[in-house]
Design a protein around this motif. Sequence first.
Motif, PDB file in Angstrom:
ATOM      1  N   SER A   1       5.960  18.438   1.449  1.00  0.00           N
ATOM      2  CA  SER A   1       5.725  18.543   0.008  1.00  0.00           C
ATOM      3  C   SER A   1       6.976  19.021  -0.724  1.00  0.00           C
ATOM      4  CB  SER A   1       4.554  19.489  -0.270  1.00  0.00           C
ATOM      5  OG  SER A   1       4.853  20.806   0.171  1.00  0.00           O
ATOM      6  N   GLN A   2       7.747  19.903  -0.100  1.00  0.00           N
ATOM      7  CA  GLN A   2       8.969  20.411  -0.723  1.00  0.00           C
ATOM      8  C   GLN A   2       9.971  19.289  -0.925  1.00  0.00           C
ATOM      9  OE1 GLN A   2      10.947  23.410   1.570  1.00  0.00           O
ATOM     10  NE2 GLN A   2      12.358  23.961  -0.051  1.00  0.00           N
ATOM     11  N   HIS A   3      10.068  18.390   0.025  1.00  0.00           N
ATOM     12  CA  HIS A   3      11.035  17.303  -0.059  1.00  0.00           C
ATOM     13  C   HIS A   3      10.516  16.134  -0.915  1.00  0.00           C
ATOM     14  CE1 HIS A   3      12.683  19.511   3.358  1.00  0.00           C
ATOM     15  NE2 HIS A   3      13.806  18.832   3.209  1.00  0.00           N
ATOM     16  N   VAL A   4       9.257  15.753  -0.718  1.00  0.00           N
ATOM     17  CA  VAL A   4       8.718  14.568  -1.392  1.00  0.00           C
ATOM     18  C   VAL A   4       8.291  14.880  -2.817  1.00  0.00           C
ATOM     19  CG1 VAL A   4       6.922  12.804  -1.300  1.00  0.00           C
ATOM     20  CG2 VAL A   4       7.987  13.589   0.803  1.00  0.00           C
ATOM     21  N   GLN A   5       7.511  15.935  -2.999  1.00  0.00           N
ATOM     22  CA  GLN A   5       6.977  16.241  -4.328  1.00  0.00           C
ATOM     23  C   GLN A   5       8.023  16.894  -5.224  1.00  0.00           C
ATOM     24  OE1 GLN A   5       4.098  15.328  -5.455  1.00  0.00           O
ATOM     25  NE2 GLN A   5       4.111  16.361  -7.420  1.00  0.00           N
TER      26      GLN A   5
ATOM     27  N   LYS B   1       1.359  17.445  -0.765  1.00  0.00           N
ATOM     28  CA  LYS B   1       0.750  18.750  -1.033  1.00  0.00           C
ATOM     29  C   LYS B   1       0.698  19.687   0.164  1.00  0.00           C
ATOM     30  CE  LYS B   1      -3.815  16.583  -0.448  1.00  0.00           C
ATOM     31  NZ  LYS B   1      -5.093  16.255  -1.111  1.00  0.00           N
ATOM     32  N   SER B   2       1.264  19.304   1.280  1.00  0.00           N
ATOM     33  CA  SER B   2       1.221  20.197   2.442  1.00  0.00           C
ATOM     34  C   SER B   2       2.475  20.028   3.289  1.00  0.00           C
ATOM     35  CB  SER B   2      -0.023  19.921   3.289  1.00  0.00           C
ATOM     36  OG  SER B   2       0.080  18.678   3.930  1.00  0.00           O
ATOM     37  N   LYS B   3       2.576  20.868   4.293  1.00  0.00           N
ATOM     38  CA  LYS B   3       3.735  20.837   5.183  1.00  0.00           C
ATOM     39  C   LYS B   3       3.787  19.521   5.964  1.00  0.00           C
ATOM     40  CE  LYS B   3       5.673  23.409   9.119  1.00  0.00           C
ATOM     41  NZ  LYS B   3       5.529  22.371  10.164  1.00  0.00           N
ATOM     42  N   ASN B   4       2.638  19.052   6.405  1.00  0.00           N
ATOM     43  CA  ASN B   4       2.572  17.854   7.235  1.00  0.00           C
ATOM     44  C   ASN B   4       2.068  16.656   6.440  1.00  0.00           C
ATOM     45  OD1 ASN B   4       3.284  19.235   9.729  1.00  0.00           O
ATOM     46  ND2 ASN B   4       1.258  20.165   9.624  1.00  0.00           N
ATOM     47  N   ALA B   5       2.538  15.470   6.832  1.00  0.00           N
ATOM     48  CA  ALA B   5       2.085  14.247   6.165  1.00  0.00           C
ATOM     49  C   ALA B   5       0.690  13.848   6.648  1.00  0.00           C
ATOM     50  CB  ALA B   5       3.070  13.114   6.431  1.00  0.00           C
ATOM     51  N   ASN B   6       0.299  14.283   7.797  1.00  0.00           N
ATOM     52  CA  ASN B   6      -0.958  14.020   8.497  1.00  0.00           C
ATOM     53  C   ASN B   6      -1.183  12.549   8.824  1.00  0.00           C
ATOM     54  OD1 ASN B   6      -1.973  14.049   5.457  1.00  0.00           O
ATOM     55  ND2 ASN B   6      -3.490  12.876   6.595  1.00  0.00           N
ATOM     56  N   ILE B   7      -1.792  12.328   9.974  1.00  0.00           N
ATOM     57  CA  ILE B   7      -2.135  10.981  10.414  1.00  0.00           C
ATOM     58  C   ILE B   7      -3.494  10.632   9.817  1.00  0.00           C
ATOM     59  CG2 ILE B   7      -2.698   9.555  12.419  1.00  0.00           C
ATOM     60  CD1 ILE B   7      -0.727  11.246  14.008  1.00  0.00           C
TER      61      ILE B   7
ATOM     62  N   ILE C   1       0.850  -1.195   0.000  1.00  0.00           N
ATOM     63  CA  ILE C   1       0.000   0.000   0.000  1.00  0.00           C
ATOM     64  C   ILE C   1       0.882   1.241   0.000  1.00  0.00           C
ATOM     65  CG2 ILE C   1      -1.741   1.301   1.284  1.00  0.00           C
ATOM     66  CD1 ILE C   1      -2.760  -1.326   2.405  1.00  0.00           C
ATOM     67  N   ASP C   2       0.630   2.131  -0.933  1.00  0.00           N
ATOM     68  CA  ASP C   2       1.422   3.346  -1.060  1.00  0.00           C
ATOM     69  C   ASP C   2       1.250   4.213   0.190  1.00  0.00           C
ATOM     70  OD1 ASP C   2       2.795   5.553  -1.834  1.00  0.00           O
ATOM     71  OD2 ASP C   2       1.638   5.958  -3.646  1.00  0.00           O
ATOM     72  N   CYS C   3       2.364   4.762   0.683  1.00  0.00           N
ATOM     73  CA  CYS C   3       2.312   5.627   1.866  1.00  0.00           C
ATOM     74  C   CYS C   3       1.324   6.776   1.674  1.00  0.00           C
ATOM     75  CB  CYS C   3       3.698   6.184   2.176  1.00  0.00           C
ATOM     76  SG  CYS C   3       4.957   4.935   2.515  1.00  0.00           S
ATOM     77  N   ASN C   4       1.236   7.273   0.436  1.00  0.00           N
ATOM     78  CA  ASN C   4       0.381   8.418   0.163  1.00  0.00           C
ATOM     79  C   ASN C   4      -1.106   8.095   0.259  1.00  0.00           C
ATOM     80  OD1 ASN C   4       2.486  10.482  -0.956  1.00  0.00           O
ATOM     81  ND2 ASN C   4       2.942   8.555  -1.970  1.00  0.00           N
ATOM     82  N   TYR C   5      -1.445   6.807   0.224  1.00  0.00           N
ATOM     83  CA  TYR C   5      -2.852   6.433   0.325  1.00  0.00           C
ATOM     84  C   TYR C   5      -3.406   6.791   1.699  1.00  0.00           C
ATOM     85  CZ  TYR C   5      -7.107   3.641   0.207  1.00  0.00           C
ATOM     86  OH  TYR C   5      -8.418   3.246   0.259  1.00  0.00           O
ATOM     87  N   CYS C   6      -2.610   6.596   2.742  1.00  0.00           N
ATOM     88  CA  CYS C   6      -3.050   6.907   4.107  1.00  0.00           C
ATOM     89  C   CYS C   6      -2.596   8.302   4.542  1.00  0.00           C
ATOM     90  CB  CYS C   6      -2.510   5.861   5.074  1.00  0.00           C
ATOM     91  SG  CYS C   6      -3.059   4.177   4.726  1.00  0.00           S
ATOM     92  N   HIS C   7      -1.340   8.625   4.239  1.00  0.00           N
ATOM     93  CA  HIS C   7      -0.800   9.942   4.604  1.00  0.00           C
ATOM     94  C   HIS C   7      -1.027  10.886   3.416  1.00  0.00           C
ATOM     95  CE1 HIS C   7       1.036   8.198   8.194  1.00  0.00           C
ATOM     96  NE2 HIS C   7       1.440   7.200   7.436  1.00  0.00           N
ATOM     97  N   THR C   8      -2.240  11.372   3.308  1.00  0.00           N
ATOM     98  CA  THR C   8      -2.682  12.062   2.092  1.00  0.00           C
ATOM     99  C   THR C   8      -2.049  13.431   1.884  1.00  0.00           C
ATOM    100  OG1 THR C   8      -4.585  12.900   3.340  1.00  0.00           O
ATOM    101  CG2 THR C   8      -4.897  10.878   2.071  1.00  0.00           C
ATOM    102  N   GLY C   9      -1.487  14.020   2.921  1.00  0.00           N
ATOM    103  CA  GLY C   9      -0.952  15.374   2.777  1.00  0.00           C
ATOM    104  C   GLY C   9       0.519  15.444   2.451  1.00  0.00           C
ATOM    105  N   VAL C  10       1.170  14.291   2.303  1.00  0.00           N
ATOM    106  CA  VAL C  10       2.625  14.275   2.189  1.00  0.00           C
ATOM    107  C   VAL C  10       3.119  14.955   0.910  1.00  0.00           C
ATOM    108  CG1 VAL C  10       2.810  12.048   1.027  1.00  0.00           C
ATOM    109  CG2 VAL C  10       4.626  12.790   2.557  1.00  0.00           C
TER     110      VAL C  10
END
Length: 420
Positions: A339-343, A283-289, A272-281
């Motif tokens: 988002s700056q680091h991942v995207q 597009k935002s500052k936080n990855a969000n729980i 399962i892709d990390c982005n599926y659960c951590h939806t903000g990683v």
Amino acid sequence: MSKKYSLHSRAGFLSTKTVLFLSLIFSVLFTQNTAVAQGDGIPTDEATISAGEKLFKANCTVCHAVNDKVIGPALRDIHKRRNLDWIKAFVKNSQKVIQSGDEYAVNLYNEYNKTEMTAFDFEDAEIASIVGYLKAESAKEIVVAAEETTTTGGGEAASEEPSQFVNTVMIVLLVVLVLILAVLGMIITMLKKYLSQKDDLSEEDREIADQTFDVGALVKSNAFLGLMAFIFTAILMKSAIDGIFTIGVQQGYQPDQPIAFSHKIHAGDYKIDCNYCHTGVRKSKNANIPSSNICMNCHSSIKTESPEIQKIYAAIENNEPIEWVRIHNLPDLAYFNHSQHVQVGGVECQTCHGPIEEMEKVSQYAPLTMGWCINCHRETDVNTKGNDYYNKLVAKHAEHSKESMKVEDIGGLECSKCHY
């Protein structure tokens, strides 16, 4: 003449009409056969297939793979088993297709323990692009993963071999050292014995030959006491300095969570892709729980009797959030943007979080210290591919250096980048 002409004209008219009619039937049949053979409605251009790949990996890999069964069936050659219209209807509302009595859909539903597929609000063109990607992947040969399995299975043994080799070398060196000391002791003893038997030795030489090693005198000597005091002070100071540098560093922190969630099962076994659960990683500052409703996308029908899943149901019924314990926590004086680091930077999750797909229970993998971040900025190349923002910077950098452009070259070591 007029009658003959009339009859011939009528016959010609009928024959022409018959020919046209037969031609029409032939053309319809030919067109239909051509459509079946060549025009199944599945796109084949690379751009659409690429878009379908992104959609598939972002939405479908939770339950499906091309060649392997996951939660749902493998999708290899799905375009041969079902036509595009059926696939569109099933993706948009699988229960509607099942309730219609479709034999294939009902059998599929029963085979996979009556697991209900999530309904997706995709456009027809998006579903077609996904099927186009699956068709393209199905055309590729299946790569046997025997070598990968062998490598993975022997990973632990391979990692143990160097350790055993080092231990063996150390033991051999220690044995050799002891043998050398024993031989030196024997040589000294033999020389002393030989000298003591000589009658023409001077008093000074006789004193050296008869000299014995006095441990008590060595321990009481000022030189030995000074050396011990220096070693003790050095160890104490080093321990104090190490302790100061570990203040605020939580590397290895592994708290208990309110629900026993396994990243090894979700991110490792089921991919399962990390982005599926951590939806903000991205597009935002936080990855969000992730919230409970993301869990329910799967667990509304999977492992519903599990005591841990029941805790999610209870949180939803009581309208209460799940109180996850935060593990990775930077101080307020430091700014970090996911988002700056991942995207933009293309940094993988494992760079900072370690092999998260292997963790049954998550711990803080990296120290997340200022020095650790700075070293990363010094060593990491700037991801400039497909980003016109960096074009002029890359050109300027190339004028002065032959090395690739690092993060530090674009201000990655400036204090205001992280401290504002």
